[in-house]
Design an enzyme around this catalytic site. Structure first.
Site, PDB file in Angstrom:
ATOM      1  N   LYS A  20      -5.190   3.388   5.979  1.00 58.82           N
ATOM      2  CA  LYS A  20      -6.292   2.595   6.510  1.00 58.82           C
ATOM      3  C   LYS A  20      -6.684   1.432   5.615  1.00 58.82           C
ATOM      4  CE  LYS A  20      -9.751   5.927   4.795  1.00 58.82           C
ATOM      5  NZ  LYS A  20      -8.752   6.887   4.261  1.00 58.82           N
ATOM      6  N   LYS A  75       3.263   5.523   4.407  1.00 64.28           N
ATOM      7  CA  LYS A  75       2.192   6.155   5.165  1.00 64.28           C
ATOM      8  C   LYS A  75       1.375   5.116   5.920  1.00 64.28           C
ATOM      9  CE  LYS A  75      -2.051   8.831   4.346  1.00 64.28           C
ATOM     10  NZ  LYS A  75      -2.921   9.392   3.311  1.00 64.28           N
ATOM     11  N   LYS A 118      -0.972   3.111  -9.239  1.00 66.65           N
ATOM     12  CA  LYS A 118      -1.906   1.978  -9.236  1.00 66.65           C
ATOM     13  C   LYS A 118      -2.091   1.371 -10.619  1.00 66.65           C
ATOM     14  CE  LYS A 118      -4.403   3.349  -5.079  1.00 66.65           C
ATOM     15  NZ  LYS A 118      -5.702   3.725  -4.466  1.00 66.65           N
TER      16      LYS A 118
END
Length: 331
Positions: free
Chosen positions: A200, A197, A112
């Site tokens: 969410k 993956k 990130k």
């Protein structure tokens, strides 16, 4: 009984990956065989840009879905992380035990922060230090086992390292935990990108099955899942990631073996239809129970209040002992 701790972050709507990779194991196994604590780890949701109202809404939704999935507050402790001050108290003590280098080596921070630098931005300091807060979540309770997906194994290793280091420097204070992994579908992949993956917090939801998706939406997403070149149904994550993902989802829903299931299908279409049916049936009772629970918010509030009270009582002795061991005066 062994003590386990696991948490779920309210950064997006919970998915089939969350359910098959973690929640169902918590419900069917962990809450029955152990002294189990499950937390909505809302403090972890603050490490990135966020809408405060959405974090609150998703935190309540996550707690409600955990109950809808089958967690029993009489068998386990369900609470919201920020309701128990011991997590933040212990996190700072562990920051005084961790090193800058080992935190900068954490995969999520490296990825990130690299993305942010590439766009001329910066990341929050909490993104660097949140693995220490995660370690505090675990160590505060004398946790023996941490049920996690494959992508969280590095965090448990850091937790173990910090526990061992603290114990060696200041005297035995923490239980050194170990990670445990479900045997199948530990990491459910995105239906549109089976090399990533099913997360969410992804912006694009076409490849993500959310727990509150209705049956028609679930079927549409599964039937549109990306497969692979070729026609034969084979279980091979490297060469056939799309088909392998579908087989692992079906195996997890049906308690089967993905390699054995591969021999039961002659076409991708037949496999997709079977997976769609299985996922719809697995999620149907969860969605129905969620609707009933969401209609009674006072019950959710009471479960979380009692859970936080119980968790606080478990964590405080260990955190107080850590404060004393590291050299702080008692209050």
């Amino acid at each position: 009984m062994k003590r386990i701790f696991s948490g779920i972050k309210p950064t997006g709507h919970l998915t089939l990956g969350n359910y098959l990779g973690a929640m169902r194991r918590w419900v069917e196994i962990d809450q029955h065989r152990s002294d189990a604590l499950f937390s909505v780890v809302d403090l972890h949701a603050l490490t990135v840009e966020h809408d405060p109202a959405r974090v609150r809404r998703l935190s309540r939704q996550a707690a409600t879905l955990l109950l809808a999935a089958g967690l029993d507050p009489e068998r386990c402790t369900l609470f919201v992380q920020s309701h128990v001050d011991e997590h933040a108290r212990l996190s700072y003590i562990l920051e005084c035990t961790a090193t800058d280098g080992e935190l900068r080596r954490m995969i999520q921070y490296k990825e990130k922060s690299a993305q942010a630098r590439g766009s001329g931005e910066s990341v929050r300091l909490s993104l660097l230090t949140y693995p220490v807060l995660m370690a505090a979540d675990i160590l505060a309770y004398g946790t023996d086992e941490v049920p996690v997906g494959d992508d969280q194994a590095q965090h448990v290793e850091l937790t173990r390292d910090l526990a061992v280091r603290f114990n060696q420097r200041y005297g035995h204070t923490f239980t050194v935990p170990r990670a445990t992994h479900p045997p199948v579908a530990a990491r459910v992949m995105d239906l549109q990108d089976p090399t990533s993956k099913m997360g969410k917090s992804h912006e694009a939801g076409a490849g993500i099955v959310y727990l509150l998706d209705d049956a028609d939406v679930v079927r549409k997403k599964v039937l549109r899942a990306v497969t692979d070149s070729g026609r034969d149904v084979a279980y091979d994550r490297a060469a056939r990631p799309g088909v392998t993902n579908l087989l692992e989802i079906l195996a997890a829903c049906a308690d089967g073996d993905p390699m054995e299931l591969a021999g039961s299908y002659s076409s991708y279409g037949a496999l997709k239809k079977e997976v769609a049916d299985a996922v719809v049936e697995v999620l149907r009772p969860v969605r129905e129970r969620h609707a009933r629970l969401a209609a009674d918010p006072s019950y959710i509030d009471e479960v979380l209040r009692k859970g936080a009270e119980r968790a606080r009582g478990m964590a405080r002795p260990t955190v107080d002992a850590a404060f004393s061991a590291i050299g702080l005066l008692p209050a």
